[in-house]
Design a protein around this motif. Structure first.
Motif: not given
Length: 190
Positions: A19-24, A63-82
């Motif tokens: 899932a993180i890979g898709l958003f990254v 700029k050209r960075v989709n911050l919404a997708a970064v946020l989702v990837a970060w949330l998934l990463s944090t949830l996975s770690r938790g």
């Protein structure tokens, strides 16, 4: 640790990494302006749009960075770690420590992902892979911004060493950035 917990941890890592890979990939594809008509790009957009589109109302692009997708990837990463810390350690780290560990994990995932992409690209060029294949085109568009500044400058005897230098730089960044972040996260997490 029991074998069942090890198996469950592996399944959690695989599912969340996918899932993180898709958003990254979505973030990188938008930042690199990868070809949208590519079938793989279409697939990634189709599966990430239902999650990213509602968040974009509150989190705009930078700029050209989709911050919404970064946020989702970060949330998934944090949830996975938790989940992993909760299963393995029996307790969650402090929230601030979990935030830092999730950030470190996302940066680490992105750096390792780039190393794997560059390595795969280099191997396919050695064995004469079809550069017109959708996966090869997308891969080339994602790694080109990192390789472009070094192309031709690091060629010796007809061999371009720029992929090797970039992979080495990414691995050094992993040691110098992710290592201290993880240490900070563990210190803050108790």
């Amino acid at each position: 640790m029991s074998y069942l917990l090890q198996a469950l941890t592996l399944l959690i890592q695989v599912a969340f990494s996918f899932a993180i890979g898709l958003f990254v990939i979505r973030v990188l594809a938008e930042a690199c302006r990868a070809e949208f008509q590519n079938p793989l790009s279409q697939l990634i957009y189709r599966y990430t749009n239902p999650v990213v589109t509602p968040i974009r109302r509150w989190v705009p692009n930078w700029k050209r960075v989709n911050l919404a997708a970064v946020l989702v990837a970060w949330l998934l990463s944090t949830l996975s770690r938790g989940l992993q810390q909760g299963l393995l350690g029996g307790r969650l780290p402090a929230p601030l420590g979990l935030v830092v560990l999730g950030t470190a994990d996302l940066i680490d995932f992105t750096l390792v992902f780039y190393v794997a992409m560059i390595f795969g690209w280099t191997l396919s060029s050695l064995f004469g892979g079809d550069r017109r294949h959708p996966a090869a085109r997308l891969l080339g568009q994602l790694i080109e911004p990192l390789l472009r500044p070094w192309r031709g400058r690091l060629a010796f005897g007809g061999i371009d060493f720029s992929p090797t230098v970039v992979m080495l730089a990414l691995l050094v960044a992993r040691i110098l950035v992710v290592g201290p972040l993880r240490a900070l996260g563990y210190d803050m997490g108790g």
